[in-house]
Design a protein around this motif. Structure first.
Motif, PDB file in Angstrom:
ATOM      1  N   THR A 344      31.042  57.373   1.198  1.00 41.32           N
ATOM      2  CA  THR A 344      31.779  56.110   1.312  1.00 41.32           C
ATOM      3  C   THR A 344      30.818  54.943   1.503  1.00 41.32           C
ATOM      4  OG1 THR A 344      33.593  57.342   2.337  1.00 41.32           O
ATOM      5  CG2 THR A 344      33.666  54.949   2.510  1.00 41.32           C
ATOM      6  N   SER A 345      29.744  55.166   2.236  1.00 36.66           N
ATOM      7  CA  SER A 345      28.722  54.123   2.384  1.00 36.66           C
ATOM      8  C   SER A 345      28.141  53.759   1.020  1.00 36.66           C
ATOM      9  CB  SER A 345      27.618  54.615   3.330  1.00 36.66           C
ATOM     10  OG  SER A 345      26.578  53.661   3.433  1.00 36.66           O
ATOM     11  N   HIS A 346      27.915  54.779   0.180  1.00 34.61           N
ATOM     12  CA  HIS A 346      27.388  54.509  -1.168  1.00 34.61           C
ATOM     13  C   HIS A 346      28.432  53.782  -2.008  1.00 34.61           C
ATOM     14  CE1 HIS A 346      25.020  55.181  -4.819  1.00 34.61           C
ATOM     15  NE2 HIS A 346      26.186  55.400  -5.404  1.00 34.61           N
ATOM     16  N   ILE A 347      29.700  54.162  -1.887  1.00 38.93           N
ATOM     17  CA  ILE A 347      30.763  53.482  -2.642  1.00 38.93           C
ATOM     18  C   ILE A 347      30.783  51.999  -2.304  1.00 38.93           C
ATOM     19  CG2 ILE A 347      33.277  53.286  -2.857  1.00 38.93           C
ATOM     20  CD1 ILE A 347      33.394  56.348  -2.538  1.00 38.93           C
ATOM     21  N   GLN A 348      30.631  51.670  -1.018  1.00 36.81           N
ATOM     22  CA  GLN A 348      30.599  50.261  -0.610  1.00 36.81           C
ATOM     23  C   GLN A 348      29.426  49.537  -1.273  1.00 36.81           C
ATOM     24  OE1 GLN A 348      29.555  49.416   3.484  1.00 36.81           O
ATOM     25  NE2 GLN A 348      30.967  47.680   3.577  1.00 36.81           N
ATOM     26  N   ALA A 349      28.249  50.191  -1.298  1.00 41.78           N
ATOM     27  CA  ALA A 349      27.074  49.584  -1.931  1.00 41.78           C
ATOM     28  C   ALA A 349      27.277  49.449  -3.442  1.00 41.78           C
ATOM     29  CB  ALA A 349      25.832  50.422  -1.632  1.00 41.78           C
ATOM     30  N   GLU A 614      21.061  55.797   0.245  1.00 39.16           N
ATOM     31  CA  GLU A 614      19.761  56.362  -0.122  1.00 39.16           C
ATOM     32  C   GLU A 614      19.692  56.696  -1.610  1.00 39.16           C
ATOM     33  OE1 GLU A 614      19.062  59.704   2.369  1.00 39.16           O
ATOM     34  OE2 GLU A 614      18.997  58.540   4.235  1.00 39.16           O
ATOM     35  N   GLN A 615      20.801  56.497  -2.343  1.00 34.94           N
ATOM     36  CA  GLN A 615      20.858  56.802  -3.759  1.00 34.94           C
ATOM     37  C   GLN A 615      20.841  55.522  -4.588  1.00 34.94           C
ATOM     38  OE1 GLN A 615      20.591  59.936  -4.616  1.00 34.94           O
ATOM     39  NE2 GLN A 615      20.864  60.742  -2.536  1.00 34.94           N
ATOM     40  N   ASP A 616      20.834  55.687  -5.901  1.00 39.07           N
ATOM     41  CA  ASP A 616      20.862  54.557  -6.831  1.00 39.07           C
ATOM     42  C   ASP A 616      22.223  53.875  -6.744  1.00 39.07           C
ATOM     43  OD1 ASP A 616      20.771  52.755  -8.890  1.00 39.07           O
ATOM     44  OD2 ASP A 616      20.189  54.199 -10.438  1.00 39.07           O
ATOM     45  N   ALA A 617      22.260  52.674  -6.185  1.00 43.01           N
ATOM     46  CA  ALA A 617      23.524  51.977  -5.934  1.00 43.01           C
ATOM     47  C   ALA A 617      24.220  51.546  -7.216  1.00 43.01           C
ATOM     48  CB  ALA A 617      23.288  50.754  -5.040  1.00 43.01           C
ATOM     49  N   SER A 618      23.539  51.626  -8.362  1.00 42.76           N
ATOM     50  CA  SER A 618      24.170  51.235  -9.628  1.00 42.76           C
ATOM     51  C   SER A 618      24.996  52.368 -10.222  1.00 42.76           C
ATOM     52  CB  SER A 618      23.102  50.805 -10.640  1.00 42.76           C
ATOM     53  OG  SER A 618      22.269  51.902 -10.998  1.00 42.76           O
ATOM     54  N   LYS A 619      24.917  53.560  -9.624  1.00 43.50           N
ATOM     55  CA  LYS A 619      25.635  54.712 -10.153  1.00 43.50           C
ATOM     56  C   LYS A 619      26.831  55.060  -9.269  1.00 43.50           C
ATOM     57  CE  LYS A 619      21.857  57.065 -12.575  1.00 43.50           C
ATOM     58  NZ  LYS A 619      21.125  58.351 -12.737  1.00 43.50           N
ATOM     59  N   ALA A 620      27.937  55.403  -9.942  1.00 45.58           N
ATOM     60  CA  ALA A 620      29.107  55.892  -9.216  1.00 45.58           C
ATOM     61  C   ALA A 620      28.892  57.360  -8.835  1.00 45.58           C
ATOM     62  CB  ALA A 620      30.351  55.737 -10.076  1.00 45.58           C
ATOM     63  N   ILE A 621      29.847  57.918  -8.101  1.00 40.87           N
ATOM     64  CA  ILE A 621      29.771  59.312  -7.655  1.00 40.87           C
ATOM     65  C   ILE A 621      30.828  60.121  -8.396  1.00 40.87           C
ATOM     66  CG2 ILE A 621      29.810  60.871  -5.671  1.00 40.87           C
ATOM     67  CD1 ILE A 621      29.411  58.455  -3.873  1.00 40.87           C
TER      68      ILE A 621
END
Length: 763
Positions: A344-349, A614-621
């Motif tokens: 979810t933190s990555h989704i926000q980013a 910590e991942q590429d913020a331009s990519k979705a999950i």
């Protein structure tokens, strides 16, 4: 079933109990029992000379050396090499510590349990075990009465040495250790014998001296002889026990060999079963290939006669749909280790990178609600980001969003799902139904269907039947669209047409014609078909073909009933103003109302400070559908559960007297939501805060000036407000975690005072 560490992702969905059951099965331990082992503990010094202990040489109670049933683990992670960490150890004076003080090792019996999730992730071992110091038990002890003493009370055989020998003799020992123990036993026997002979000589000398010098002390001589007899008896008993220990060790070894033989038999039986399953699988695959070939042949015929198009053809032969887009996304399991909070933190980013800003608490709460499989209603002002949340979140998780605008003239379920037209023999579909059908064809992809401006029409008119289906928790609900007979009639007519075409082609020996246009061009076949169908010169085979094609397409594309797809979540978006309808109690009782504030009220600096991945913020999950939860039964009402007791008490004291319906369904939905929210936060105040906003406040609509006996309902409302904080909500929720229910309640009471105590959360 030893597995490779690379394949262990198949076990990611297992809880701790399932993982322990897997270990017990592999180690042949009764599943109802604890994992008890025998091992050797050693004490080491860590940082700042702080002592810690490790359990080494781990064996089962049957004497088998235990190893993790996972290939590919680093050697240092195996039980034999690394041993097991012992938690809960503090230096203390007990029997185990006394033995460690003397020998720096001891043989114990202990109970194993899974290490914490953090330690398992740290060592990349999902089966990592540990034991607690408090579970240790020395394998065997002897009482002081069994220790050989001399006449002055000195110990002839030390208790700790004896225990060590006794314990080790009961285990399956390595040759080097066994030789060491046998040598120790020989040394002890020699010492005992020498000590005994020496004492005997000393006593005999003393007796002789006494007899020569003091003949009057004959009574004391008898006493000394009695003491000597006691010592001799204890020595004999000690030697007897040592012999029995050796016999027990032989019996243990025999039992171990029998267990090994039984294990070998079971392995052979398992291998035989596996071979049979492989053979059955191969036979089934051959049968499936034949069936697919037959289906494809029939589909090719229909395609050639132009009764079906390419889309229907692909459905019949079940041609897999390739989704290249999702393959390029980050993996929820591989890149985020199945951690919903980190994802979810990555989704926000990810959304922030697309200029879409949502506070973290909105995304986490929305994610938790999606996993409940209940209806979610997003409520707020126009332009507050409700519909955009559905679309952007779907994009961020590799899913599909379908926005269905609700019309003010919707009055029945036909407006939502469509209806069957018997004149055209065709089902007239809707965007909502087409979204469900598309989702059923892509079961691994999450689908989010949003009914936009849901309350432009009365929700209970067009959505009530569908909402009842969503309540089913014993399985996936089935949606009936039209009678099975209607599709049967169409298919029967189609079957007869195909039979007639085949007979005509056979009659005129023109079986090579497989194209419909060529059939029409052939004069003999054309005239014969018109004659059989009873067509006049004015009737058209082309029109009949077109009608039949349309009916067949309708039956195949829209079956008479469909099972509600597991990968679908239904979300409603409502505006609360004078142009819309309030949600009825039936809808409120079955839905979660997630309130949206205006984006202008967001703390933009706080959102920017929250951005972290910590991942590429331009990519979705890429999330698979099952990672959004399954449609399980709601948790049961538990009279010992604090939440259940609190809600039951509030219902009796406040909700029922105020005319607010809060039943078992509401409480069980709350328990389900609490379980899903725990993936993101275990704060009980946050859960209770959100539950009141989503399930209780939307129901508070009544006339506070009405009397209940001698009490006005507004007084009950004020008493409930006093109970809310700090008794129910012990700590207020700050803006970084969500909307504060205490402030919302204060606003509700303030509005009621202005409106002559007409209580309405939405007013």
């Amino acid at each position: 079933m030893t597995v490779n560490i690379e394949d262990f992702e198949d076990f990611e969905g297992f809880d701790d109990e399932a993982l322990l059951s897997f270990l017990k099965h592999e180690w042949q331990i009764n599943n109802g029992r604890k994992i008890e082992v025998i091992g050797e503990i050693k004490r080491f010094s860590g940082k700042n000379d702080r002592p810690f202990i490790v359990l080494k040489n781990v064996q089962s109670l049957d004497g088998e050396h235990l190893e993790y049933p996972v290939l590919g683990l680093d050697d240092k992670e195996t039980l034999a090499q690394r041993g097991l960490y012992v938690s809960g150890y503090l230096a203390r004076k007990d029997d185990i510590n006394l033995m460690l003080d003397k020998f720096n090792k001891a043989i114990v019996k202990a109970t194993l349990e899974l290490a914490s999730p953090t330690e398992r992730d740290k060592h990349d071992n999902p089966l990592l075990l540990e034991t607690k110091y408090k579970s240790f038990r020395l394998i065997e002890r002897i009482d002081n009465d069994d220790v050989a003493l001399d006449d002055e009370g000195n110990v002839l055989i030390e208790k700790t040495i004896y225990n060590q020998v006794y314990q080790l003799s009961k285990m399956k020992l390595e040759p080097a250790i066994l030789a060491e123990i046998n040598a120790e036993k020989d040394r002890m026997s020699r010492d005992l014998k020498e000590n005994h002979e020496q004492k005997k000589i000393e006593i005999e000398a003393s007796v002789f001296k006494l007899e020569e010098s003091v003949s009057s002390l004959s009574a004391e001589e008898v006493s000394v002889k009695n003491s000597l007899k006691i010592i001799e008896d204890k020595v004999i008993n000690t030697e007897k026990k040592l012999k029995e220990q050796g016999e027990n060790s032989l019996a243990l070894n025999k039992a171990i060999e029998e267990s090994k033989a039984k294990k070998s038999e079971l392995i052979q039986e398992l291998q035989s079963i596996k071979e049979q399953l492989d053979k059955d699988k191969e036979n089934h695959m051959k049968m499936l290939e034949k069936l697919n070939a037959f289906v494809k042949t029939q589909a090719d015929t229909l395609m050639g006669l132009e009764f079906i198009d390419e889309n229907v053809y692909n459905q019949i032969i079940m041609k897999p749909q390739i989704d290249n887009h999702r393959d390029s996304l980050l993996s929820f399991l591989d890149d985020f280790k199945g951690d919903y909070k980190a994802a979810t933190s990555h989704i926000q980013a990810y959304l922030y990178g697309k200029d879409i800003m949502y506070p973290r608490h909105i995304l986490e709460n929305y994610f938790a609600l999606l996993q409940t499989n209940d209806l979610i209603v997003l409520a707020g002002e126009s332009g507050s980001g409700k519909t955009n949340l559905v679309k952007s979140f779907a994009d961020a998780v590799g899913g599909v969003s379908k926005i269905i605008p609700v019309k003010p003239n919707w009055t029945s379920s036909e407006d939502l799902l469509g209806y069957y037209n018997p004149l055209e023999k065709k089902y007239l579909s809707t965007p909502f139904l087409e979204a469900l059908l598309e989702a059923s064809q892509n079961p691994d992809i999450p689908y989010f269907i949003c009914l936009d401006e849901m309350n432009l029409a009365r929700v209970e008119y067009y959505f009530a039947d569908f909402l009842s289906l969503l309540e089913e928790r014993d399985g996936m609900p089935e949606i009936h669209l039209y009678a099975d007979d209607e599709s049967s009639h169409v298919l029967s007519e189609f079957k007869h047409v195909l039979e007639i075409v085949d007979e005509v082609k056979l009659k005129y020996k023109k079986g090579n014609i497989i194209n419909f246009v060529e059939l029409l061009k052939d004069e003999e076949i054309n005239l014969e078909l018109k004659r059989i169908f009873g067509f006049s010169d004015k009737d058209s085979l082309i029109k009949y073909h077109s009608d039949l094609r349309r009916m067949i397409s309708g039956v195949i594309n829209i079956p008479s009933s469909i099972v509600f797809p597991k990968n679908v979540r239904i979300v409603g978006a409502i505006n609360i103003d004078e142009t819309t309808h309030y949600l009825s109690p039936k809808i409120l009782d079955r839905a979660h109302i997630m309130k949206f504030d205006s984006p202008l009220l967001f703390d933009w600096a706080q959102i920017e400070a929250e951005i972290n991945t910590e991942q590429d913020a331009s990519k979705a999950i890429k999330f698979d559908a099952h990672e959004f939860g399954t449609r399980n039964k709601y948790p049961k009402f538990n009279v010992k559960n604090e939440f259940c007791l609190t809600l039951a008490g509030l219902t009796k004291s406040f909700f029922t007297p105020m005319g607010v319906e809060v039943g078992l369904r509401t409480i069980r939905q709350g328990l389900n939501y609490q379980e899903k929210l725990s993936l993101f936060s275990d704060d009980p105040d946050l859960f209770m805060n959100n539950f009141f906003i989503q399930k209780i406040l939307p129901k508070l609509t009544f006339d506070g000036s009405k009397m209940l006996g001698d009490t006005e309902l507004k007084d009950l409302l004020l008493q409930l407000q006093a109970q809310l904080y700090p008794h129910i909500i012990k700590n207020k929720v700050n803006s970084s975690k969500g909307i504060d229910v205490v402030e919302e309640f204060e606003m509700l009471v303030s509005k009621a005072k202005i409106n002559d105590w007409i209580v309405n959360y939405w007013a």
